[in-house]
Design an enzyme around this catalytic site. Sequence first.
Site, PDB file in Angstrom:
ATOM      1  N   ASP A 220       2.017  -0.378  -2.427  1.00  0.00           N
ATOM      2  CA  ASP A 220       1.974  -0.042  -3.857  1.00  0.00           C
ATOM      3  C   ASP A 220       3.335  -0.274  -4.523  1.00  0.00           C
ATOM      4  O   ASP A 220       3.402  -0.617  -5.708  1.00  0.00           O
ATOM      5  CB  ASP A 220       1.609   1.434  -4.068  1.00  0.00           C
TER       6      ASP A 220
ATOM      7  N   ILE B 216      -5.112  -5.899  -4.555  1.00  0.00           N
ATOM      8  CA  ILE B 216      -5.395  -5.432  -5.929  1.00  0.00           C
ATOM      9  C   ILE B 216      -4.768  -4.046  -6.048  1.00  0.00           C
ATOM     10  O   ILE B 216      -5.186  -3.113  -5.357  1.00  0.00           O
ATOM     11  CB  ILE B 216      -6.905  -5.328  -6.254  1.00  0.00           C
ATOM     12  N   ASP B 217      -3.759  -3.920  -6.868  1.00  0.00           N
ATOM     13  CA  ASP B 217      -3.221  -2.588  -7.153  1.00  0.00           C
ATOM     14  C   ASP B 217      -3.799  -2.162  -8.501  1.00  0.00           C
ATOM     15  O   ASP B 217      -3.612  -2.848  -9.509  1.00  0.00           O
ATOM     16  CB  ASP B 217      -1.692  -2.601  -7.193  1.00  0.00           C
TER      17      ASP B 217
ATOM     18  N   THR C 211      -7.223  -0.779  -8.239  1.00  0.00           N
ATOM     19  CA  THR C 211      -8.618  -1.153  -7.926  1.00  0.00           C
ATOM     20  C   THR C 211      -9.621  -0.415  -8.818  1.00  0.00           C
ATOM     21  O   THR C 211     -10.632  -0.993  -9.215  1.00  0.00           O
ATOM     22  CB  THR C 211      -8.914  -0.884  -6.431  1.00  0.00           C
TER      23      THR C 211
ATOM     24  N   ASP D 283      -0.247  -5.917  -1.595  1.00  0.00           N
ATOM     25  CA  ASP D 283      -1.311  -5.124  -2.226  1.00  0.00           C
ATOM     26  C   ASP D 283      -2.222  -6.121  -2.949  1.00  0.00           C
ATOM     27  O   ASP D 283      -1.865  -6.658  -4.003  1.00  0.00           O
ATOM     28  CB  ASP D 283      -0.738  -4.096  -3.200  1.00  0.00           C
TER      29      ASP D 283
ATOM     30  N   GLU E 186      -2.667  -3.798   2.530  1.00  0.00           N
ATOM     31  CA  GLU E 186      -3.424  -2.563   2.297  1.00  0.00           C
ATOM     32  C   GLU E 186      -4.774  -2.565   3.001  1.00  0.00           C
ATOM     33  O   GLU E 186      -5.238  -1.526   3.438  1.00  0.00           O
ATOM     34  CB  GLU E 186      -3.635  -2.334   0.787  1.00  0.00           C
TER      35      GLU E 186
HETATM   36  C1  IPD Z   1      -3.315   3.073  -6.491  1.00  0.00           C
HETATM   37  C2  IPD Z   1      -2.604   2.780  -7.781  1.00  0.00           C
HETATM   38  C3  IPD Z   1      -2.475   4.036  -8.609  1.00  0.00           C
HETATM   39  C4  IPD Z   1      -1.757   5.129  -7.844  1.00  0.00           C
HETATM   40  C5  IPD Z   1      -2.451   5.400  -6.518  1.00  0.00           C
HETATM   41  C6  IPD Z   1      -2.550   4.106  -5.708  1.00  0.00           C
HETATM   42  P1  IPD Z   1      -4.855   1.156  -5.407  1.00  0.00           P
HETATM   43  O1  IPD Z   1      -3.411   1.903  -5.687  1.00  0.00           O
HETATM   44  O2  IPD Z   1      -1.343   2.221  -7.548  1.00  0.00           O
HETATM   45  O3  IPD Z   1      -1.745   3.840  -9.795  1.00  0.00           O
HETATM   46  O4  IPD Z   1      -1.745   6.297  -8.611  1.00  0.00           O
HETATM   47  O5  IPD Z   1      -1.674   6.344  -5.817  1.00  0.00           O
HETATM   48  O6  IPD Z   1      -3.214   4.370  -4.499  1.00  0.00           O
HETATM   49  O7  IPD Z   1      -5.682   2.149  -4.652  1.00  0.00           O
HETATM   50  O8  IPD Z   1      -5.423   0.815  -6.726  1.00  0.00           O
HETATM   51  O9  IPD Z   1      -4.445  -0.016  -4.598  1.00  0.00           O
HETATM   52 CA    CA Z   2      -2.365  -0.159  -4.315  1.00  0.00          CA
END
Ligand code: IPD
Ligand code: CA
Length: 274
Positions: free
Chosen positions: A221, A90-91, A93, A88, A72
Amino acid sequence: MTTSPHESEKLRLLAVELAQEAGDLIRERPDTLHVTSKSSPTDAVTQMDAASEELLRRRLSEVRPDDAILGEECPDTPGTSGLTWVLDPIDGTVNYLYDSLQYAVSVAVVEGSNDPSSWAAVAGAVCRPSTGDTWSAAAGAGAFRGERRCQVRGTHDLGTALVATGFGYTVERRTHQAHVVSKVIPAVRDIRRGGSAALDLCAVADGSLDAYYEKGLGPWDHAAGALIATEAGAIVTDGRGGQPTSELIVAGGPAVHDALARCVNKAMHDAPGG
Ligand code: IPD
Ligand code: CA
């Protein structure tokens, strides 16, 4: 799939090890998080996102130097083996920023392509360091939360399904998504917004959600979570029978998946914007 079951299992164990190592790193929050933004002012990234991806990339360069990497936060690394690691760091963030527990490290390895519509997922792991949970799967070999096998819920009726979704970071996308969710809410038991797509997919896998949908995800993701949900018995598609893409992902037990896909597709068609 050209990767053998034995090799897939080795890759699952490596994905678990890497996700947990990066999870250990990010669980130790620094006193100050340096926050910058990406696609919009609400799309945050911290020094720990970068540090986690650096750790994952450094470890992969040591143990899998011929594989490609799609992450990412950093430019793609090409490879020669036909395998691509999808990271990813940190998913969730935004949850991490607010010291809320629902964030994860997601590590997947895919073959054939680095495009989610055509790759074949080989193995993956999602680690939630705040609770010490790790979900993992290898293609054809089931999904696990720790050592325990995951199984989706057998809910048959969309009207009694607990459904999660998520929202993007731009005003246009969120306005569209608000219209769509306003059509989904009356059709389901209730809606959840956890803030980590990877963990939403693991929740479908272990039955703490019936289903999940979202428009606009990046490949990192959903790469690991989609395999974990699939291996737990979920159907995971783009809502039209293909593999999930950035356009749409729908995941759920067989009966609920189809009804939710119909509902979301109609709502997306009728909603303004996109
Ligand atoms: C997000 C998370 C979130 C989702 C967003 C993503 P990130 O990833 O997975 O649940 O709704 O579409 O972008 O930005 O925290 O890596
Ligand atoms: Ca993510």
